[in-house]
Design a protein around this motif. Structure first.
Motif, PDB file in Angstrom:
ATOM      1  N   ILE B  20     -10.142  -5.939   0.457  1.00  0.00           N
ATOM      2  CA  ILE B  20      -9.959  -5.231  -0.822  1.00  0.00           C
ATOM      3  C   ILE B  20     -11.011  -4.131  -0.962  1.00  0.00           C
ATOM      4  CG2 ILE B  20     -10.024  -5.479  -3.345  1.00  0.00           C
ATOM      5  CD1 ILE B  20      -7.580  -6.780  -2.113  1.00  0.00           C
ATOM      6  N   ALA B  22     -12.593  -2.606   1.322  1.00  0.00           N
ATOM      7  CA  ALA B  22     -12.377  -1.510   2.279  1.00  0.00           C
ATOM      8  C   ALA B  22     -11.401  -0.478   1.734  1.00  0.00           C
ATOM      9  CB  ALA B  22     -11.858  -2.078   3.595  1.00  0.00           C
ATOM     10  N   ASP B  23     -10.498  -0.927   0.865  1.00  0.00           N
ATOM     11  CA  ASP B  23      -9.532   0.004   0.284  1.00  0.00           C
ATOM     12  C   ASP B  23     -10.226   0.992  -0.652  1.00  0.00           C
ATOM     13  OD1 ASP B  23      -6.963   0.814   0.376  1.00  0.00           O
ATOM     14  OD2 ASP B  23      -6.105  -0.932  -0.615  1.00  0.00           O
ATOM     15  N   GLY B  26     -13.143   3.088   1.634  1.00  0.00           N
ATOM     16  CA  GLY B  26     -12.688   3.919   2.754  1.00  0.00           C
ATOM     17  C   GLY B  26     -12.398   5.344   2.330  1.00  0.00           C
ATOM     18  N   PRO B  27     -11.929   6.143   3.292  1.00  0.00           N
ATOM     19  CA  PRO B  27     -11.633   7.550   2.994  1.00  0.00           C
ATOM     20  C   PRO B  27     -10.502   7.678   1.974  1.00  0.00           C
ATOM     21  CG  PRO B  27     -10.864   6.945   5.181  1.00  0.00           C
ATOM     22  CD  PRO B  27     -11.651   5.801   4.684  1.00  0.00           C
ATOM     23  N   LYS B  29      -7.243   9.212   0.255  1.00  0.00           N
ATOM     24  CA  LYS B  29      -6.063   9.906   0.798  1.00  0.00           C
ATOM     25  C   LYS B  29      -5.047  10.099  -0.317  1.00  0.00           C
ATOM     26  CE  LYS B  29      -3.593   5.846   2.299  1.00  0.00           C
ATOM     27  NZ  LYS B  29      -2.514   5.427   3.104  1.00  0.00           N
ATOM     28  N   ILE B  34       4.664   4.513  -3.296  1.00  0.00           N
ATOM     29  CA  ILE B  34       4.060   3.330  -3.903  1.00  0.00           C
ATOM     30  C   ILE B  34       3.169   2.579  -2.918  1.00  0.00           C
ATOM     31  CG2 ILE B  34       6.089   1.881  -3.417  1.00  0.00           C
ATOM     32  CD1 ILE B  34       5.486   0.432  -6.052  1.00  0.00           C
ATOM     33  N   TRP B  35       3.575   2.597  -1.632  1.00  0.00           N
ATOM     34  CA  TRP B  35       2.776   1.852  -0.648  1.00  0.00           C
ATOM     35  C   TRP B  35       1.474   2.549  -0.279  1.00  0.00           C
ATOM     36  CZ3 TRP B  35       7.868   3.371   0.358  1.00  0.00           C
ATOM     37  CH2 TRP B  35       8.027   4.518   1.130  1.00  0.00           C
ATOM     38  N   VAL B  39      -4.663  -1.465  -2.715  1.00  0.00           N
ATOM     39  CA  VAL B  39      -4.354  -2.908  -2.674  1.00  0.00           C
ATOM     40  C   VAL B  39      -2.845  -3.218  -2.772  1.00  0.00           C
ATOM     41  CG1 VAL B  39      -6.616  -3.564  -3.579  1.00  0.00           C
ATOM     42  CG2 VAL B  39      -4.692  -3.420  -5.163  1.00  0.00           C
ATOM     43  N   PHE B  40      -2.037  -2.197  -2.516  1.00  0.00           N
ATOM     44  CA  PHE B  40      -0.589  -2.461  -2.564  1.00  0.00           C
ATOM     45  C   PHE B  40      -0.207  -3.561  -1.576  1.00  0.00           C
ATOM     46  CE2 PHE B  40       3.584  -1.889  -0.634  1.00  0.00           C
ATOM     47  CZ  PHE B  40       4.408  -2.018  -1.734  1.00  0.00           C
ATOM     48  N   PHE B  41      -0.715  -3.468  -0.347  1.00  0.00           N
ATOM     49  CA  PHE B  41      -0.273  -4.419   0.679  1.00  0.00           C
ATOM     50  C   PHE B  41      -0.837  -5.818   0.463  1.00  0.00           C
ATOM     51  CE2 PHE B  41       1.067  -0.540   2.718  1.00  0.00           C
ATOM     52  CZ  PHE B  41       2.299  -0.923   3.232  1.00  0.00           C
ATOM     53  N   ALA B  42      -1.976  -5.909  -0.232  1.00  0.00           N
ATOM     54  CA  ALA B  42      -2.488  -7.241  -0.578  1.00  0.00           C
ATOM     55  C   ALA B  42      -1.517  -7.921  -1.544  1.00  0.00           C
ATOM     56  CB  ALA B  42      -3.873  -7.104  -1.206  1.00  0.00           C
ATOM     57  N   TYR B  44       1.587  -7.039  -2.115  1.00  0.00           N
ATOM     58  CA  TYR B  44       2.916  -7.158  -1.510  1.00  0.00           C
ATOM     59  C   TYR B  44       2.968  -8.366  -0.558  1.00  0.00           C
ATOM     60  CZ  TYR B  44       7.422  -5.197  -0.034  1.00  0.00           C
ATOM     61  OH  TYR B  44       8.763  -4.977   0.199  1.00  0.00           O
ATOM     62  N   GLY B  45       1.885  -8.570   0.178  1.00  0.00           N
ATOM     63  CA  GLY B  45       1.842  -9.712   1.092  1.00  0.00           C
ATOM     64  C   GLY B  45       1.945 -11.023   0.341  1.00  0.00           C
ATOM     65  N   PHE B  46       1.159 -11.143  -0.733  1.00  0.00           N
ATOM     66  CA  PHE B  46       1.143 -12.403  -1.490  1.00  0.00           C
ATOM     67  C   PHE B  46       2.472 -12.616  -2.227  1.00  0.00           C
ATOM     68  CE2 PHE B  46       0.334 -15.169  -5.063  1.00  0.00           C
ATOM     69  CZ  PHE B  46      -0.416 -16.186  -4.486  1.00  0.00           C
TER      70      PHE B  46
END
Lengths: 579, 89
Positions: B20, B22-23, B26-27, B29, B34-35, B39-42, B44-46
């Protein structure tokens, strides 16, 4: 030598193999892929071998970058799975596998639809034998269903080819334009690619196949179909939706599967969905993604089937509801299996990570946002089942006190080879990217890529851990679209073959009775007449007259007379025909 | 079901927090979809995992899951049995 189709090498070795001593046959098997890989290495893009047959130009060898990628991976997996099968002492399986693998190579190098069709059908029969070779009643029935379904698919394909020939006058295997023939061909290809609802044969037959047979089956049938789709139907939008549906369909059924090889079979449906979607998107990047994913998929899915096969081989069990606590007894198997699981789940540094992302990114660049989201959801499901559920309930969870038998060294060696290749491609993806059909400038290891994969995998694990009690195996089976032909099978059997058989039997019995009667009369007409007259009112006294004037053979037609009449009739007919 | 050991809980907690953090660290962008959100993928994964488990289970329970002997007696009878009219048929 490089002008010879590599398929012929496999077929030649298949014919020679039974002449070798039984102990050497498994090793001799490896000669076929070794020579074929040498041939493939020497093939140059643009090579075409043609010959004329019944006025058609057949092309058994057409080499381009697309066919070469598939040829390479088919050759490589034949070596890897061949090592895994070195302990096998079953000539039938070895020969069938050689025909199967050779025909898969025949399909990818076929430049015309007739050649393609011949190899397509040989693949179906060769692979069916790998199911029958398990020699259980269930595998026999599953193999029969497999053959019926694939022969139906083959019939549709042939009908499509003939219609296409009528429509265009060509049997060349190139990209198709929409037409009735092309749609039929698409259905034939879609059946082998396991696109729902034409997919149920896969989850039916693969769990019933032999331990080694399932590994080969996981590699060739669906991926050769992906090749044919990429060759003939790139950019057909219906395939985007079909691919995404496949990806999720397999995930849903994998939750419900109790047999570990059926779970993996459903994940073939899911993973092939990425490839079919990539073909449907049809851009150069998407086709590269589909091809790259087919390449890595063959390696990691083969490895996963090897791991599941090792469990079945050593315990005789394959149901999650009967497995558990095996990790300490088979540490190498679980370690190597997890390499395959990390690869299919798209862990950074493993092969699936470098291939899956290309297709998904291609979907994003093509503006198909809904496909991007749903393919990511399928990725979550992939890790959930193949990376978490299956290994957790097979090797950990409840210890059921199973003491597995040791497995042959070669099975571990085959798994080791496959694992090494999966890690190699994960670490050095440029080796794969360099052989893809189109030039590809793609960097999988960006900060964003690695981060989103890590987040998704970690939080999927958290959800699995919280709800893992819901995912344990249950002694139930998921009913699939094979219900359409399995449930009414008994009724259709009695309405179809049984009715025909009974009608045939009745006619046969009637003809038999008629002939027997004619023989009885002909043998002794007077005796027969006497028997008929006996007891008939008004014929009293005539029996005696008959008896007084004849013996039992007095009116029997002589054999000489019969033969003379027949010969005379024949003579008259011949004279009549000739004059 | 065995609970997770304290050691692995700590390792997992650090990994989750790091992914989390690192999101955000990080750089930066541009977010095109939406993706691309943080933390979208965190999430989305859960959420995706929970949805897959419960939707699939519901489909199985109310529709497609059957007893293991479900297919018994549904196929064509074996050749040579009384049902097929004997070995000749």
């Amino acid at each position: 030598m490089f002008e010879l189709p590599p398929a012929l090498t496999f077929l030649a070795v298949a014919l020679i193999l039974p002449l070798f001593p039984k102990k050497l046959r498994a090793w001799f098997f490896l000669v076929a892929p070794a020579i074929a890989l040498y041939q493939i290495g020497g093939l140059e893009v643009g090579t075409r071998v043609t010959f004329s047959f019944l006025g058609y130009e057949l092309v058994p060898l057409r080499v381009d970058r697309l066919s070469l990628v598939f040829a390479w991976i088919f050759g490589i997996v034949s070596v890897v799975a061949g090592v895994y099968a070195l302990h096998l002492r079953d000539t039938g399986q070895q020969v069938a596998t050689l025909f199967y693998a050779g025909s898969a190579l025949g399909v990818v190098f076929a430049g015309d639809l007739f050649t393609l069709f011949v190899f397509w059908e040989v693949m179906a029969v060769g692979s069916a034998y790998l199911t029958w070779a398990r020699r259980t009643p269930e595998s026999y029935r599953a193999g029969m269903r497999y053959v019926y379904v694939h022969l139906c698919g083959g019939a549709l394909l042939l009908a499509g080819i003939l219609m296409h020939l009528t429509e265009t006058g060509s049997i060349a295997f190139e990209a198709f334009s929409p037409s009735a023939g092309a749609w039929l061909i698409l259905v034939g290809f879609a059946l082998n690619a396991a696109i729902p609802p034409l997919h149920a044969w896969l989850a039916d037959a693969y769990p019933a196949a032999t331990v080694t047979g399932a590994v080969f089956m996981s590699a060739f049938t669906t991926k050769s179909a992906v090749y044919t789709l990429a060759r003939g139907f790139a950019g057909w939008e219906i395939l985007v939706a079909a691919g995404v549906i496949m990806a999720l369909y397999g995930v849903v059924y994998a939750v419900l599967a109790n047999d570990i090889r059926q779970l993996l079979a459903y994940h073939i449906v899911s993973q092939v969905g990425y490839m079919v979607a990539g073909v449907g998107i049809g851009t150069e990047m998407a086709l590269n993604g589909a091809t790259a994913h087919a390449f890595t998929h063959i390696l990691y899915k083969g490895l996963l089937f090897m791991g599941a096969g090792a469990v079945l081989y050593s315990t005789g069990r394959s149901k999650l509801s009967e497995l558990g606590g095996l990790a300490k007894a088979m540490p190498w198997v679980v370690t190597l299996y997890m390499v395959g699981a990390f690869s299919i789940s798209g862990f950074p540094l493993f092969s699936g990570f470098v291939s899956k992302a290309i297709t998904v990114d291609a979907a994003a660049y093509a503006g198909v946002g809904w496909a991007v989201l749903l393919l990511h959801l399928a990725s979550v499901g992939t890790f959930l089942h193949t990376g978490l559920k299956l290994p957790y309930f097979t090797w950990w969870a409840e210890d059921r006190g199973i003491r597995p038998d040791p497995i042959p060294w070669n099975m571990l060696a085959g798994m080791g080879l496959a694992a090494a290749l999966n890690i190699f491609l994960g670490l050095y993806p440029q080796a794969l990217y360099a052989i893809l059909p189109y030039a590809l400038d793609y960097e999988p290891y960006t900060y964003a890529h690695v981060l989103k994969a890590s987040q998704m995998l970690l939080f999927t694990f958290v959800a699995f851990w919280i709800f893992r009690s819901k995912l344990g195996g249950e002694p139930l089976i998921p009913v699939d679209t094979d219900w359409i032909y399995r449930r009414p099978a008994r009724i259709s059997y009695f309405l179809g073959p049984a009715t025909v058989a009974r009608a045939f039997g009745a006619v046969e019995r009637g003809a038999d009775t008629l002939v027997q009667g004619a023989v009885r009369v002909g043998r002794d007409p007077v005796g027969w007449a006497r028997a008929r007259l006996r007891g008939v009112p008004g014929t009293e006294g005539q029996e005696g007259a008959l008896e007084a004037t004849s013996d039992s053979s007095a009116f029997r037609v002589s054999m000489t007379g019969m033969v003379s009449v027949l010969l005379f009739t024949l003579l008259v007919l011949m004279v009549r025909i000739l004059t | 079901m065995k609970p997770m050991s304290r050691f692995w809980k700590v390792v997992l907690g650090i990994a989750l927090a790091a992914s989390i953090a690192a999101d955000f660290l990080g750089p930066e962008k541009e977010a095109y979809a939406i993706w691309d959100q943080k933390v979208f993928f965190a999430a989305y994964g859960f959420v995706g995992c929970v949805v897959i488990i419960f939707v699939s289970k519901a489909i199985g329970k109310y529709w497609v899951q059957k007893e293991e002997d479900y297919w018994e007696g549904t196929g064509a009878p074996e050749p040579g049995t009384a049902e097929t009219g004997g070995a000749d048929v």
